[in-house]
Design a protein around this motif. Sequence first.
Motif, mmCIF file in Angstrom:
data_model
loop_
_atom_site.group_PDB
_atom_site.id
_atom_site.type_symbol
_atom_site.label_atom_id
_atom_site.label_comp_id
_atom_site.label_asym_id
_atom_site.label_seq_id
_atom_site.Cartn_x
_atom_site.Cartn_y
_atom_site.Cartn_z
ATOM 1 N N ILE A 17 0.831 -1.198 0.000
ATOM 2 C CA ILE A 17 0.000 0.000 0.000
ATOM 3 C C ILE A 17 0.873 1.258 0.000
ATOM 4 C CG2 ILE A 17 -1.729 1.283 1.334
ATOM 5 C CD1 ILE A 17 -2.706 -1.498 2.340
ATOM 6 N N LEU A 18 1.975 1.220 0.732
ATOM 7 C CA LEU A 18 2.889 2.363 0.757
ATOM 8 C C LEU A 18 3.475 2.648 -0.618
ATOM 9 C CD1 LEU A 18 4.723 1.583 4.106
ATOM 10 C CD2 LEU A 18 3.515 3.720 3.616
ATOM 11 N N ALA A 19 3.591 1.642 -1.446
ATOM 12 C CA ALA A 19 4.187 1.804 -2.778
ATOM 13 C C ALA A 19 3.234 2.488 -3.772
ATOM 14 C CB ALA A 19 4.622 0.447 -3.326
ATOM 15 N N ILE A 20 1.976 2.695 -3.365
ATOM 16 C CA ILE A 20 0.986 3.324 -4.249
ATOM 17 C C ILE A 20 0.789 4.768 -3.790
ATOM 18 C CG2 ILE A 20 -1.352 3.213 -5.170
ATOM 19 C CD1 ILE A 20 -1.386 0.231 -4.397
ATOM 20 N N GLU A 29 -6.390 4.817 -7.059
ATOM 21 C CA GLU A 29 -5.600 3.611 -7.322
ATOM 22 C C GLU A 29 -5.421 2.773 -6.065
ATOM 23 O OE1 GLU A 29 -1.221 2.180 -9.061
ATOM 24 O OE2 GLU A 29 -1.746 4.317 -9.027
ATOM 25 N N VAL A 30 -5.097 3.413 -4.953
ATOM 26 C CA VAL A 30 -4.869 2.652 -3.727
ATOM 27 C C VAL A 30 -6.191 2.108 -3.184
ATOM 28 C CG1 VAL A 30 -5.014 4.561 -2.060
ATOM 29 C CG2 VAL A 30 -3.546 2.606 -1.585
ATOM 30 N N ALA A 31 -7.291 2.849 -3.348
ATOM 31 C CA ALA A 31 -8.598 2.334 -2.925
ATOM 32 C C ALA A 31 -8.978 1.094 -3.735
ATOM 33 C CB ALA A 31 -9.663 3.417 -3.071
ATOM 34 N N ASP A 32 -8.673 1.120 -5.018
ATOM 35 C CA ASP A 32 -8.948 -0.045 -5.873
ATOM 36 C C ASP A 32 -8.147 -1.254 -5.395
ATOM 37 O OD1 ASP A 32 -10.063 -1.237 -8.438
ATOM 38 O OD2 ASP A 32 -7.911 -1.444 -8.832
ATOM 39 N N TYR A 33 -6.877 -1.023 -5.013
ATOM 40 C CA TYR A 33 -6.062 -2.128 -4.503
ATOM 41 C C TYR A 33 -6.679 -2.714 -3.229
ATOM 42 C CZ TYR A 33 -2.395 -4.855 -2.389
ATOM 43 O OH TYR A 33 -1.715 -5.890 -1.818
ATOM 44 N N VAL A 34 -7.076 -1.843 -2.296
ATOM 45 C CA VAL A 34 -7.637 -2.315 -1.036
ATOM 46 C C VAL A 34 -8.964 -3.041 -1.274
ATOM 47 C CG1 VAL A 34 -8.584 -1.567 1.184
ATOM 48 C CG2 VAL A 34 -6.445 -0.579 0.340
ATOM 49 N N MET A 35 -9.795 -2.531 -2.176
ATOM 50 C CA MET A 35 -11.047 -3.212 -2.538
ATOM 51 C C MET A 35 -10.776 -4.642 -2.994
ATOM 52 S SD MET A 35 -14.108 -1.337 -2.690
ATOM 53 C CE MET A 35 -14.931 -1.808 -4.211
ATOM 54 N N LYS A 36 -9.811 -4.779 -3.880
ATOM 55 C CA LYS A 36 -9.500 -6.107 -4.421
ATOM 56 C C LYS A 36 -8.930 -7.030 -3.350
ATOM 57 C CE LYS A 36 -8.844 -4.531 -9.180
ATOM 58 N NZ LYS A 36 -7.874 -4.204 -10.253
ATOM 59 N N GLU A 37 -8.195 -6.480 -2.401
ATOM 60 C CA GLU A 37 -7.635 -7.313 -1.335
ATOM 61 C C GLU A 37 -8.746 -7.831 -0.430
ATOM 62 O OE1 GLU A 37 -4.708 -9.535 0.187
ATOM 63 O OE2 GLU A 37 -4.548 -8.207 -1.570
ATOM 64 N N TYR A 38 -9.714 -6.977 -0.106
ATOM 65 C CA TYR A 38 -10.866 -7.450 0.670
ATOM 66 C C TYR A 38 -11.618 -8.543 -0.090
ATOM 67 C CZ TYR A 38 -10.840 -3.927 4.421
ATOM 68 O OH TYR A 38 -10.528 -3.167 5.517
ATOM 69 N N GLN A 39 -11.763 -8.359 -1.390
ATOM 70 C CA GLN A 39 -12.452 -9.363 -2.197
ATOM 71 C C GLN A 39 -11.697 -10.687 -2.186
ATOM 72 O OE1 GLN A 39 -12.659 -7.182 -5.869
ATOM 73 N NE2 GLN A 39 -14.530 -6.095 -5.306
ATOM 74 N N LYS A 40 -10.383 -10.641 -2.252
ATOM 75 C CA LYS A 40 -9.574 -11.868 -2.167
ATOM 76 C C LYS A 40 -9.802 -12.588 -0.849
ATOM 77 C CE LYS A 40 -5.686 -10.341 -5.062
ATOM 78 N NZ LYS A 40 -4.240 -9.976 -5.038
ATOM 79 N N LEU A 41 -10.058 -11.810 0.208
ATOM 80 C CA LEU A 41 -10.273 -12.391 1.530
ATOM 81 C C LEU A 41 -11.689 -12.952 1.689
ATOM 82 C CD1 LEU A 41 -8.486 -9.706 3.755
ATOM 83 C CD2 LEU A 41 -7.610 -11.968 3.114
ATOM 84 N N GLY A 42 -12.548 -12.707 0.686
ATOM 85 C CA GLY A 42 -13.896 -13.253 0.729
ATOM 86 C C GLY A 42 -14.964 -12.287 1.185
ATOM 87 N N TYR A 43 -14.653 -10.985 1.227
ATOM 88 C CA TYR A 43 -15.624 -9.976 1.638
ATOM 89 C C TYR A 43 -16.223 -9.270 0.420
ATOM 90 C CZ TYR A 43 -13.705 -10.646 6.329
ATOM 91 O OH TYR A 43 -13.305 -11.185 7.521
ATOM 92 N N GLU A 44 -17.222 -8.443 0.681
ATOM 93 C CA GLU A 44 -17.887 -7.681 -0.372
ATOM 94 C C GLU A 44 -17.787 -6.187 -0.069
ATOM 95 O OE1 GLU A 44 -21.840 -9.146 -0.780
ATOM 96 O OE2 GLU A 44 -21.218 -11.170 -1.346
ATOM 97 N N PRO A 45 -16.635 -5.589 -0.299
ATOM 98 C CA PRO A 45 -16.456 -4.163 0.010
ATOM 99 C C PRO A 45 -17.232 -3.280 -0.959
ATOM 100 C CG PRO A 45 -14.559 -4.972 -1.196
ATOM 101 C CD PRO A 45 -15.430 -6.175 -0.923
ATOM 102 N N ILE A 72 -6.185 5.712 4.129
ATOM 103 C CA ILE A 72 -5.139 5.451 3.140
ATOM 104 C C ILE A 72 -4.644 6.715 2.464
ATOM 105 C CG2 ILE A 72 -5.392 3.023 2.486
ATOM 106 C CD1 ILE A 72 -7.435 3.892 0.383
ATOM 107 N N ASP A 73 -5.282 7.834 2.735
ATOM 108 C CA ASP A 73 -4.738 9.077 2.173
ATOM 109 C C ASP A 73 -3.531 9.511 2.989
ATOM 110 O OD1 ASP A 73 -6.708 9.689 4.267
ATOM 111 O OD2 ASP A 73 -6.295 11.797 3.799
#
Length: 346
Positions: A17-20, A29-45, A72-73
């Motif tokens: 996350i720091l790299a974004i 861009e960083v919000a999109d990354y975090v959204m996808k990570e929650y989805q990988k974990l099985g959640y519905e962000p 994340i800002d």
Amino acid sequence: MKTKKYVEYMVEETKKILAIDSPSGYTAEVADYVMKEYQKLGYEPKLTTKGGVLVALGGKDKKNAVMLEAHIDTLGAMVAEIKSNGRLRVTPVGGMNANNAEAENCRIHTRFGEKVYEGTLQLANASIHVNGDYNDKKRTFDETEIVLDEKVHSREDVEALGIMTGDIVCFDPRTTVTESGYIKSRFLDDKLSVGILLGYARYLKEENVTPERMIYQHITVFEEVGHGGAASIPEGVTEVISVDMGCVGDGLACEETQVSICAKDSHGPYHYDVVTGLIAAAKREELDFAVDVYPHYGSDADVALTAGYDVRHGLIGAGVYASHGYERSHVDGVKNTFKLLCAYLG
């Protein structure tokens, strides 16, 4: 529970996350990354209208729910003027300080995404062999400038690159994790806490834990400019806990290896019962913690109350030294913060 596994995940996610780049207002861009990570974990962000990430983690009591918030800002800057010599005058985004940004490498993101340019924030007339006032010159954003790594010598040269007033300037985080466990980087405030919340979400999922109260996580995107936690609190939430950096410095007890529990900040005291419950949980689990009063601080939980939400509020976080500069924490601070969340929320 394999705490080490989750802590390692938190640190790795923090590094990613720091790299974004993501100063306030430039977080898609960083919000999109975090959204996808929650989805990988099985959640519905869900993406909020403001651009934050809201996710329900589950829990039994939906009428007495808890909201965990982290942001994340980050700090950054914005082009305020293209100078006649081809240098850039910038204005800070959030509490970026020219004193500790001097000589830092940075990136300038053009408005329509044609290109990202590199440069360095320097004192105007930065050569000490030339500038006789170098030592006495006050470091402010009016006295510093970005020197672009491009062959430009005029305003017209810079404009030809596509750079314009209002372009976002992002500073190099310079992230490193030492063998002794210290985490050093700009913007640990508050991307380290986002990593911790992702790890807590993963823990609930993998360990099949259903908390007594419904738990939401809100990853906010305007905290550094004062209105990150002012909206998007779901119905049924009666308690908001900011997971943000714990202050380390003179007059405070916290160290980077600890979890900090804030009793009061610049806005006033946190809810007495919430602070008491956090301290009781930390003592019960024999965690390494400190309770402190932060002299110059405000959190997303403060903003939620200012916005009119009728909720109790609290603030915890891993100890972070040199806030708003080149910050430092420790994996033990991450571990203690994670374990306090587990102990307090059940």
